[in-house]
Scaffold this active site. Sequence first.
Site, PDB file in Angstrom:
ATOM      1  N   GLY A 118       0.911 -78.290 -23.948  1.00  0.00           N
ATOM      2  CA  GLY A 118       2.330 -78.563 -24.326  1.00  0.00           C
ATOM      3  C   GLY A 118       2.583 -78.194 -25.762  1.00  0.00           C
ATOM      4  N   PRO A 154       3.644 -72.252 -33.734  1.00  0.00           N
ATOM      5  CA  PRO A 154       5.061 -71.449 -34.304  1.00  0.00           C
ATOM      6  C   PRO A 154       4.499 -69.887 -34.421  1.00  0.00           C
ATOM      7  CG  PRO A 154       4.192 -73.202 -35.763  1.00  0.00           C
ATOM      8  CD  PRO A 154       3.218 -73.415 -34.828  1.00  0.00           C
ATOM      9  N   GLY A 188       3.001 -67.239 -38.722  1.00  0.00           N
ATOM     10  CA  GLY A 188       2.548 -67.981 -39.873  1.00  0.00           C
ATOM     11  C   GLY A 188       1.807 -67.379 -40.906  1.00  0.00           C
ATOM     12  N   ASP A 231      -2.723 -69.763 -41.791  1.00  0.00           N
ATOM     13  CA  ASP A 231      -4.172 -69.375 -41.157  1.00  0.00           C
ATOM     14  C   ASP A 231      -5.209 -69.464 -42.351  1.00  0.00           C
ATOM     15  OD1 ASP A 231      -5.376 -67.875 -38.916  1.00  0.00           O
ATOM     16  OD2 ASP A 231      -5.911 -66.443 -40.498  1.00  0.00           O
ATOM     17  N   TYR A 272     -12.780 -67.322 -46.460  1.00  0.00           N
ATOM     18  CA  TYR A 272     -11.653 -66.690 -47.406  1.00  0.00           C
ATOM     19  C   TYR A 272     -11.843 -67.499 -48.894  1.00  0.00           C
ATOM     20  CZ  TYR A 272      -9.295 -65.259 -43.301  1.00  0.00           C
ATOM     21  OH  TYR A 272      -8.919 -64.634 -42.206  1.00  0.00           O
ATOM     22  N   LYS A 325     -11.468 -71.235 -39.384  1.00  0.00           N
ATOM     23  CA  LYS A 325     -12.486 -70.525 -38.435  1.00  0.00           C
ATOM     24  C   LYS A 325     -14.023 -70.755 -38.742  1.00  0.00           C
ATOM     25  CE  LYS A 325      -8.997 -66.874 -38.648  1.00  0.00           C
ATOM     26  NZ  LYS A 325      -8.501 -66.890 -40.082  1.00  0.00           N
ATOM     27  N   HIS A 349     -15.132 -66.921 -35.719  1.00  0.00           N
ATOM     28  CA  HIS A 349     -14.352 -65.721 -36.577  1.00  0.00           C
ATOM     29  C   HIS A 349     -14.853 -64.447 -36.018  1.00  0.00           C
ATOM     30  CE1 HIS A 349     -12.702 -65.284 -40.765  1.00  0.00           C
ATOM     31  NE2 HIS A 349     -12.344 -64.217 -40.026  1.00  0.00           N
TER      32      HIS A 349
HETATM   33  N1  LIG Z   1      -9.551 -63.133 -37.643  1.00  0.00           N
HETATM   34  C1  LIG Z   1     -10.117 -61.986 -38.320  1.00  0.00           C
HETATM   35  O1  LIG Z   1     -11.198 -61.552 -38.210  1.00  0.00           O
HETATM   36  C2  LIG Z   1      -9.019 -61.741 -39.362  1.00  0.00           C
HETATM   37  C3  LIG Z   1      -9.134 -60.488 -40.203  1.00  0.00           C
HETATM   38  C4  LIG Z   1      -8.209 -60.279 -41.158  1.00  0.00           C
HETATM   39  C5  LIG Z   1      -7.032 -60.837 -41.362  1.00  0.00           C
HETATM   40  N2  LIG Z   1      -7.047 -62.126 -40.844  1.00  0.00           N
HETATM   41  C6  LIG Z   1      -5.883 -63.150 -40.872  1.00  0.00           C
HETATM   42  O2  LIG Z   1      -4.658 -62.512 -40.988  1.00  0.00           O
HETATM   43  C7  LIG Z   1      -3.740 -62.598 -42.097  1.00  0.00           C
HETATM   44  C8  LIG Z   1      -2.968 -61.177 -42.334  1.00  0.00           C
HETATM   45  O3  LIG Z   1      -4.086 -59.950 -42.375  1.00  0.00           O
HETATM   46  P1  LIG Z   1      -4.001 -59.185 -43.632  1.00  0.00           P
HETATM   47  O4  LIG Z   1      -3.974 -60.094 -44.892  1.00  0.00           O
HETATM   48  O5  LIG Z   1      -5.389 -58.421 -43.753  1.00  0.00           O
HETATM   49  O6  LIG Z   1      -2.993 -58.090 -43.742  1.00  0.00           O
HETATM   50  P2  LIG Z   1      -1.470 -58.115 -43.770  1.00  0.00           P
HETATM   51  O7  LIG Z   1      -0.797 -59.537 -43.641  1.00  0.00           O
HETATM   52  O8  LIG Z   1      -1.063 -56.909 -42.706  1.00  0.00           O
HETATM   53  O9  LIG Z   1      -1.107 -57.402 -45.115  1.00  0.00           O
HETATM   54  C9  LIG Z   1      -1.223 -58.142 -46.286  1.00  0.00           C
HETATM   55  C10 LIG Z   1      -0.996 -57.401 -47.308  1.00  0.00           C
HETATM   56  O10 LIG Z   1       0.645 -56.987 -47.433  1.00  0.00           O
HETATM   57  C11 LIG Z   1       1.209 -57.160 -48.621  1.00  0.00           C
HETATM   58  N3  LIG Z   1       2.532 -57.575 -48.198  1.00  0.00           N
HETATM   59  C12 LIG Z   1       2.988 -58.843 -47.715  1.00  0.00           C
HETATM   60  N4  LIG Z   1       4.142 -58.982 -47.304  1.00  0.00           N
HETATM   61  C13 LIG Z   1       4.643 -57.654 -47.564  1.00  0.00           C
HETATM   62  C14 LIG Z   1       5.926 -57.141 -47.504  1.00  0.00           C
HETATM   63  N5  LIG Z   1       6.951 -57.890 -47.151  1.00  0.00           N
HETATM   64  N6  LIG Z   1       6.371 -56.012 -48.010  1.00  0.00           N
HETATM   65  C15 LIG Z   1       5.137 -55.256 -48.644  1.00  0.00           C
HETATM   66  N7  LIG Z   1       3.973 -55.661 -48.771  1.00  0.00           N
HETATM   67  C16 LIG Z   1       3.558 -57.069 -48.436  1.00  0.00           C
HETATM   68  C17 LIG Z   1       0.359 -58.428 -49.058  1.00  0.00           C
HETATM   69  O11 LIG Z   1       0.385 -58.355 -50.664  1.00  0.00           O
HETATM   70  P3  LIG Z   1       1.193 -59.468 -51.394  1.00  0.00           P
HETATM   71  O12 LIG Z   1       0.001 -60.910 -51.097  1.00  0.00           O
HETATM   72  O13 LIG Z   1       0.777 -59.079 -53.020  1.00  0.00           O
HETATM   73  O14 LIG Z   1       2.341 -59.779 -51.115  1.00  0.00           O
HETATM   74  C18 LIG Z   1      -1.065 -58.050 -48.814  1.00  0.00           C
HETATM   75  O15 LIG Z   1      -1.498 -56.782 -49.691  1.00  0.00           O
HETATM   76  C19 LIG Z   1      -5.103 -62.588 -43.035  1.00  0.00           C
HETATM   77  O16 LIG Z   1      -4.413 -63.083 -44.601  1.00  0.00           O
HETATM   78  C20 LIG Z   1      -5.798 -63.663 -42.409  1.00  0.00           C
HETATM   79  O17 LIG Z   1      -5.233 -64.735 -42.708  1.00  0.00           O
HETATM   80  C21 LIG Z   1      -7.936 -62.615 -39.890  1.00  0.00           C
END
Ligand SMILES: NC(=O)c1ccc[n+]([C@@H]2O[C@H](COP(=O)([O-])OP(=O)(O)OC[C@H]3O[C@@H](n4cnc5c(N)ncnc54)[C@H](OP(=O)(O)O)[C@@H]3O)[C@@H](O)[C@H]2O)c1
Length: 357
Positions: free
Chosen positions: A47, A51, A54, A81, A86, A115, A148
């Site tokens: 339950g 959100p 995130g 997250d 990180y 993670k 992770h």
């Molecule tokens: N489980 C895993 O193995 C794994 C792997 C990768 C990622 N993750 C998690 O997923 C999250 C998201 O993935 P991600 O950070 O790789 O990529 P993402 O969220 O797809 O992209 C982030 C990038 O986009 C830019 N951005 C954010 N909002 C924007 C907008 N409205 N317009 C234009 N650009 C924008 C950010 O720059 P600015 O910060 O400069 O705005 C950053 O460079 C990660 O931060 C992490 O928490 C998990």
Amino acid sequence: MSFTTITTNPCMIADSHHTILPPSCPNLLRRLSRVKSNMTQLRLANGDQLPALGLGTWKAEPGVVGQAVQAAVRLGYRHIDCAKIYGNEAEIGAALATMFANGEIRREELWITSKLWNDAHRPEHVLPTLQKTLADLQLDYLDLYLIHWPVAFRHGVLYPEQASDTVPLSELPLVETWSAMQGVQTRGLTKHIGVANFTRHKLRRLIEQGGQVPEVNQLELHPYLQQWPMLEFCQQNRILLTGYAPLGSAGRPEHLKPADEPVLLQDPVIVSIAARLGVTPAQVLIQWGISRGVSVIPKSVRPERLAENFAATQVQLSEEDTLQIKSLERHRRYFTGQFWTFPEHHYTPETLWDGEN
Ligand SMILES: NC(=O)c1ccc[n+]([C@@H]2O[C@H](COP(=O)([O-])OP(=O)(O)OC[C@H]3O[C@@H](n4cnc5c(N)ncnc54)[C@H](OP(=O)(O)O)[C@@H]3O)[C@@H](O)[C@H]2O)c1
């Protein structure tokens, strides 16, 4: 119905401390509070509610990430997250502790994920690693703790430089790590447990051997990697999906980007849908993810983008928009796992992804 993006609102001016939402801007505050109260929630078996939107924190640099998390919470984000790898959990913890202390938010109003890194898969390392994360985040419990990656490193190796830095799954099976994850959940240190970057094949094996179905699988998910078979599998098995890199992860280090890499935020179909709806490409991508019943965790440290991304939950995509986006599937991974696959070794792209895409 179109939605006017709030990013152009003149009130959205960040000061030098990255604070936003000046009280002199009642329309904006009202609009954001509507977004907050309409936030889609994904329900877990007990339950609890996750959100759907995130905040990602990978590559959110020290010195910036704390302010970004505070700005996000003030905007209405309730899901953060995190991950030990990180390298910013202590700053996030300090930022949250300040907000708890001054009464801006209560712990139980937030969903915090972290993670287990790949060097801590041995069962005896799971509890102390989680305790370190909890100490850094200044929390008594997590809402969700994930394995992770389905790869193991020797203890203390953060990134393997050679194949011998890794440990084969035949020597350290994922089910042993999973059993220790169940142990920390039983101790009340995390409410929920799950995995990340698991294929359907690995999920099936874990369910067969592990005695408990992961509650969440976090994986790369966006229009170039739509993961329909995974979505169906997870729906059948009551596993929630969280999509990472929903915007195409443009902030990855350059050495992880091939020269021919398509830029999701500039895709002509996404750009044209955004233009027609009067929203931004990022908002289309975020809402596309949420409308599929998954949670998405776009990362930003910029106040104006945090607000833009948060407001994406109000965008309404038509059936035609959804069909157009479906046609963008390329089975394209931005995260290939190349950092820990070695030719002719136990971790290769084939063993990592099991031929699924
Ligand atoms: N489980 C895993 O193995 C794994 C792997 C990768 C990622 N993750 C998690 O997923 C999250 C998201 O993935 P991600 O950070 O790789 O990529 P993402 O969220 O797809 O992209 C982030 C990038 O986009 C830019 N951005 C954010 N909002 C924007 C907008 N409205 N317009 C234009 N650009 C924008 C950010 O720059 P600015 O910060 O400069 O705005 C950053 O460079 C990660 O931060 C992490 O928490 C998990």
